[in-house]
Scaffold this active site. Structure first.
Site, PDB file in Angstrom:
ATOM      1  N   SER A 117      -1.974  11.794   0.199  1.00  0.00           N
ATOM      2  CA  SER A 117      -1.123  10.964  -0.646  1.00  0.00           C
ATOM      3  C   SER A 117      -1.916   9.741  -1.065  1.00  0.00           C
ATOM      4  CB  SER A 117       0.116  10.539   0.115  1.00  0.00           C
ATOM      5  OG  SER A 117      -0.268   9.603   1.104  1.00  0.00           O
ATOM      6  N   LYS A 118      -1.338   8.993  -1.983  1.00  0.00           N
ATOM      7  CA  LYS A 118      -2.017   7.807  -2.512  1.00  0.00           C
ATOM      8  C   LYS A 118      -2.438   6.846  -1.396  1.00  0.00           C
ATOM      9  CE  LYS A 118      -1.474   8.542  -7.012  1.00  0.00           C
ATOM     10  NZ  LYS A 118      -0.159   8.989  -7.469  1.00  0.00           N
ATOM     11  N   ARG A 119      -1.689   6.879  -0.309  1.00  0.00           N
ATOM     12  CA  ARG A 119      -2.021   5.974   0.798  1.00  0.00           C
ATOM     13  C   ARG A 119      -3.421   6.233   1.344  1.00  0.00           C
ATOM     14  NH1 ARG A 119       0.921   6.920   5.223  1.00  0.00           N
ATOM     15  NH2 ARG A 119       1.833   8.743   4.267  1.00  0.00           N
ATOM     16  N   HIS A 120      -3.899   7.423   1.153  1.00  0.00           N
ATOM     17  CA  HIS A 120      -5.222   7.771   1.669  1.00  0.00           C
ATOM     18  C   HIS A 120      -6.290   7.658   0.594  1.00  0.00           C
ATOM     19  CE1 HIS A 120      -2.428   9.804   4.433  1.00  0.00           C
ATOM     20  NE2 HIS A 120      -3.305   9.422   5.338  1.00  0.00           N
TER      21      HIS A 120
END
Ligand code: GLU
Length: 480
Positions: A257-260
């Site tokens: 996900s964008k968090r990564h």
């Protein structure tokens, strides 16, 4: 005719953001399956969700898909006999099908306001129920509906999900999936602005475009029963569905996900990954050839690909593996090819110098972008860290002696481009002074570059030039 259906696969992106690496994997499998079966691969743009459109995203999708080495047989920019391939250019096509559904009692008009629907959902949630349309408008009589339509009231068209049925379909990867119809909402098919929703347009278009196999992300499984119902309402054949696994983050804690960080397909190219390495990596991220082989060109993959070998277990996105593939494909490049690729990352460097650097860098870079850091000292001023100059326990006196004597030697060296000669001269100097060879070259490297890692340092001398080399050695000594 053998009676065998022509394989037609598609990728149906919505231009609501940047094309992600996971989308590219889905595309790769759809593309390979069509090619393998001598069928067609289609691109269709699903842009009916006007609120979520991102400016320029559509064009960027086409570009990145091409930059990864793909092309499509039918679709935007290509045309084809099933076009147009952009849903908002197909709006005139859908009406006939909603009319048919309404006529046959499979769909109905709904006049409920947003406020009412919000209230309804809130109270369902409060009661611990799944939010679902309560079918208020299904009770309206035909004449009432006509009256309200005539009066110009705002309405949507909803699908009437059959009562007390179990919707069953066989997913190629996951097997039989069944969902009780009571758990399915009366999905909006046409919004109040007359534009179809994804659920409706996708079915009409996949059918009209004669799509035979749909490989897509597992996030679409909950939408599939609604689509299956529609196929049945129309009496159409249901295509083969194969819902691919998610891609998990490297630690397998959840999906990427964008968090990564950024997972946009473009970003990987910008980072200096080669398309063939990315593709090879993606091939094995959800599929295997059934043996130990791991290197596949796109053509070899097409040859080998089969739906039977798609995985059920979600793979982790292992960057080390991607790096491994990238290194492999970089090393396979000719010097000329690599020099050309490096140009994007070192745009100011002369082509001739890039060609000289290519073999020096080939074994030392994992991503093309690594070349920037490794060669920075050749093209920019450097900074010294005094401590770094004292390599492998060398004292200030020793480093001074080493560099002074080297300066003397290099000042007298005749043919500056003859790196073999320079190397030999330096080795003689080391021997004569009884220095440690490893230590000497580390000191020499840091003195010339301010870095501990560089391409073979003596081979860098022709690029650096004699003046700069001497100046840097003198400056290094003065820094101590
Ligand atoms: N438009 C959907 C997307 O953005 C396509 C889903 C499907 O393949 O049916 O991914």
């Amino acid at each position: 005719m053998s009676g065998k259906k022509i394989v037609r696969t598609r990728m149906a992106p919505s231009p609501t953001g940047e094309y992600q690496i996971g989308n590219m994997r889905t595309l790769l499998y759809n593309y390979a399956f069509a090619r393998k079966n001598k069928g067609q691969f289609i691109i269709r743009i699903e842009d009916t969700d006007r609120k979520r459109l991102v400016a320029g995203a559509q064009e960027r999708m086409f570009e990145v898909i091409r930059d990864y080495g793909f092309d499509w047989d039918e679709g935007p920019k290509k045309g084809g006999k099933y076009g147009p391939y952009i849903q908002t250019e197909r709006l005139g096509i859908y009406k006939k099908y909603t009319d048919q559904l309404i006529k046959n009692g499979f769909a109905y008009c709904c006049f409920c306001s947003e406020e009412r629907l919000d209230e309804m959902r809130k109270s369902q949630k409060a009661d611990g129920k799944l939010p679902k349309y309560d079918r208020k408008c299904l009770q309206l009589s035909k004449s009432e509906v006509e009256k309200r339509l005539k009066a110009g009231e705002k309405y949507v068209i909803r699908m009437k999900v059959p009562d007390n049925e179990v919707i069953v379909w066989t997913d190629f990867i996951r097997g039989k999936i069944s969902v009780p119809s009571k758990d399915i909402d009366d999905q909006v098919l046409i919004k109040s602005d007359g534009i179809p929703t994804y659920h409706f347009a996708v079915v009409i278009d996949d059918h009209l475009m004669e799509i035979s196999h749909i490989m897509r992300g597992q996030a679409w499984i909950p939408s599939t029963p609604k689509q299956v119902i529609l196929y049945k309402c129309f009496g159409w054949n249901i295509p083969v569905f194969a819902h691919l696994t998610d891609l998990m983050d490297p630690e397998r804690r959840g999906k990427i996900s964008k968090r990564h960080g950024s997972w946009s397909a473009r970003n990987f190219l910008n980072d200096g990954y080669l398309p063939e390495a990315l593709l090879n990596f993606l091939m094995l991220l959800g599929w295997n050839p059934g043996d130990e082989r791991e290197f596949f060109s796109l053509d070899e993959f097409i040859e080998e690909f089969s739906l039977e070998r798609l995985h059920k277990k979600a793979p982790a996105f292992d960057r080390k593996k991607l790096d491994y593939f990238n290194k492999h494909y970089i090393q396979k490049k000719s010097d000329k090819e690599l020099a050309k690729l490096l140009k994007t990352f070192l745009p100011k460097v002369d082509d001739e110098i890039l060609l000289y650097l290519a073999p020096l860098l080939k074994e030392r870079i994992t991503r093309l972008s690594d070349a920037v850091e490794l060669t920075k000292f050749l093209f920019e001023e450097i900074k010294y860290d005094k401590e770094m100059l004292l390599q492998r326990g060398a004292t200030k006196e020793l480093v001074t002696e080493m560099m002074d004597k080297t300066t003397e030697l290099l000042k007298e060296t005749k043919n500056w481009d003859d790196v073999v000669n320079i190397q030999n001269k330096l080795l003689e100097l080391i021997k004569k002074n009884n220095w440690n060879t490893g230590q000497y070259f580390m000191v020499f490297r840091v003195a010339l570059s301010g870095q501990k890692i560089t391409p073979p340092i003596v081979e860098c001398l022709p690029i650096l030039g004699r003046d700069k080399t001497i100046k840097r050695l003198e400056r290094a000594v003065n820094t101590l």
